[in-house]
Design an enzyme around this catalytic site. Structure first.
Site, PDB file in Angstrom:
ATOM      1  N   ILE A 103      35.083  51.206  36.945  1.00 26.16           N
ATOM      2  CA  ILE A 103      36.039  51.147  35.842  1.00 26.16           C
ATOM      3  C   ILE A 103      36.361  49.697  35.482  1.00 26.16           C
ATOM      4  O   ILE A 103      36.293  48.814  36.339  1.00 26.16           O
ATOM      5  CB  ILE A 103      37.325  51.937  36.209  1.00 26.16           C
ATOM      6  CG1 ILE A 103      38.305  52.008  35.027  1.00 26.16           C
ATOM      7  CG2 ILE A 103      37.981  51.383  37.462  1.00 26.16           C
ATOM      8  CD1 ILE A 103      39.474  52.978  35.244  1.00 26.16           C
ATOM      9  N   CYS A 104      36.704  49.479  34.214  1.00 28.88           N
ATOM     10  CA  CYS A 104      37.209  48.204  33.720  1.00 28.88           C
ATOM     11  C   CYS A 104      36.123  47.127  33.779  1.00 28.88           C
ATOM     12  O   CYS A 104      35.104  47.236  33.117  1.00 28.88           O
ATOM     13  CB  CYS A 104      38.470  47.825  34.491  1.00 28.88           C
ATOM     14  SG  CYS A 104      39.407  46.446  33.812  1.00 28.88           S
ATOM     15  N   ALA A 105      36.309  46.098  34.575  1.00 25.13           N
ATOM     16  CA  ALA A 105      35.307  45.039  34.716  1.00 25.13           C
ATOM     17  C   ALA A 105      34.225  45.399  35.728  1.00 25.13           C
ATOM     18  O   ALA A 105      33.182  44.745  35.782  1.00 25.13           O
ATOM     19  CB  ALA A 105      35.980  43.729  35.134  1.00 25.13           C
ATOM     20  N   TYR A 124      35.765  47.709  30.270  1.00 21.21           N
ATOM     21  CA  TYR A 124      36.797  46.981  29.537  1.00 21.21           C
ATOM     22  C   TYR A 124      36.082  46.268  28.383  1.00 21.21           C
ATOM     23  O   TYR A 124      34.997  45.703  28.585  1.00 21.21           O
ATOM     24  CB  TYR A 124      37.489  45.979  30.465  1.00 21.21           C
ATOM     25  CG  TYR A 124      38.794  45.484  29.913  1.00 21.21           C
ATOM     26  CD1 TYR A 124      39.943  46.270  30.011  1.00 21.21           C
ATOM     27  CD2 TYR A 124      38.870  44.261  29.262  1.00 21.21           C
ATOM     28  CE1 TYR A 124      41.149  45.834  29.481  1.00 21.21           C
ATOM     29  CE2 TYR A 124      40.071  43.812  28.733  1.00 21.21           C
ATOM     30  CZ  TYR A 124      41.208  44.611  28.843  1.00 21.21           C
ATOM     31  OH  TYR A 124      42.390  44.179  28.308  1.00 21.21           O
ATOM     32  N   SER A 152      34.466  53.876  33.133  1.00 27.99           N
ATOM     33  CA  SER A 152      35.653  54.005  32.294  1.00 27.99           C
ATOM     34  C   SER A 152      36.128  52.625  31.875  1.00 27.99           C
ATOM     35  O   SER A 152      35.638  51.607  32.358  1.00 27.99           O
ATOM     36  CB  SER A 152      36.742  54.774  33.045  1.00 27.99           C
ATOM     37  OG  SER A 152      37.806  55.107  32.184  1.00 27.99           O
TER      38      SER A 152
END
Length: 187
Positions: A103-105, A124, A152
């Site tokens: 998720i994200c980075a 992200y 995500s």
């Protein structure tokens, strides 16, 4: 036999993404192991919250898990991207057909270690330039599943991300029960 998850905790990890993933998976009856990237001591996350892992990554790197979860946070993702142990673990998880969730980075960790190339993913938004050359980047979904990869976008999508992982391991009925108890809408 219950399903198992390894959640890697690296310095600079995004607290919300880590906590929500570990918590939701445990609520779904999944055996969660929290492994500190640099050992078993407390890890300082991106907002200076300190979290004590269950063990060190080195202690469990050769164990088998149904899913390996990579929380985001720029510092944590950079640290995981520089770790040969994380790279070996992810390549083993991929070759064994195990689930990987980032998720994200954290999807940049996959790119740094040459994992899941060509698959559809998201991250992200500011991480997109690092991913578009090796992956089919998806801008318009908060969670993307492609085979054994779940990705995500960020802290605000952490519940949906964690619930999707739980659904893959524990089934739709169990995830609906968990989501209801959390007062989170999940389809």
């Amino acid at each position: 036999m219950s399903k198992s998850a390894l959640v890697i905790l690296a310095p600079g990890a995004e607290e919300m993404e880590f906590i929500i993933a570990a918590d939701v998976l445990r609520r779904a009856g999944i055996k969660v192991t929290v492994a500190g990237l640099n050992g078993g001591e407390a890890v300082k996350c991106s907002r200076d919250v300190q979290i004590l892992p269950d063990t060190s990554l080195a202690q469990v790197a050769s164990d088998k898990f149904d899913v390996v979860v990579l929380p985001g946070g720029l510092g944590g993702s950079n640290a995981m991207g520089e770790s040969s142990l994380v790279g070996d673990l992810l390549r083993s998880q991929e070759s064994g057909g195990g689930l990987i969730a980032a998720i994200c980075a954290a999807p940049t960790v996959l790119a740094k270690h040459g994992v899941a190339s060509g698959k559809s993913l998201t991250s992200y938004p500011s991480m997109k330039p690092q991913l578009v050359n090796n992956y089919s980047y998806v801008d318009d979904k908060t969670v993307v599943k492609d085979g054994n990869l779940i990705t995500s976008r960020g802290p605000g999508t952490a519940y949906e991300f964690a619930l999707k992982i739980a659904e893959e391991l524990a089934g739709k009925e169990k995830v609906q029960e968990v989501a209801k108890g959390l007062l989170v809408a999940y389809n």
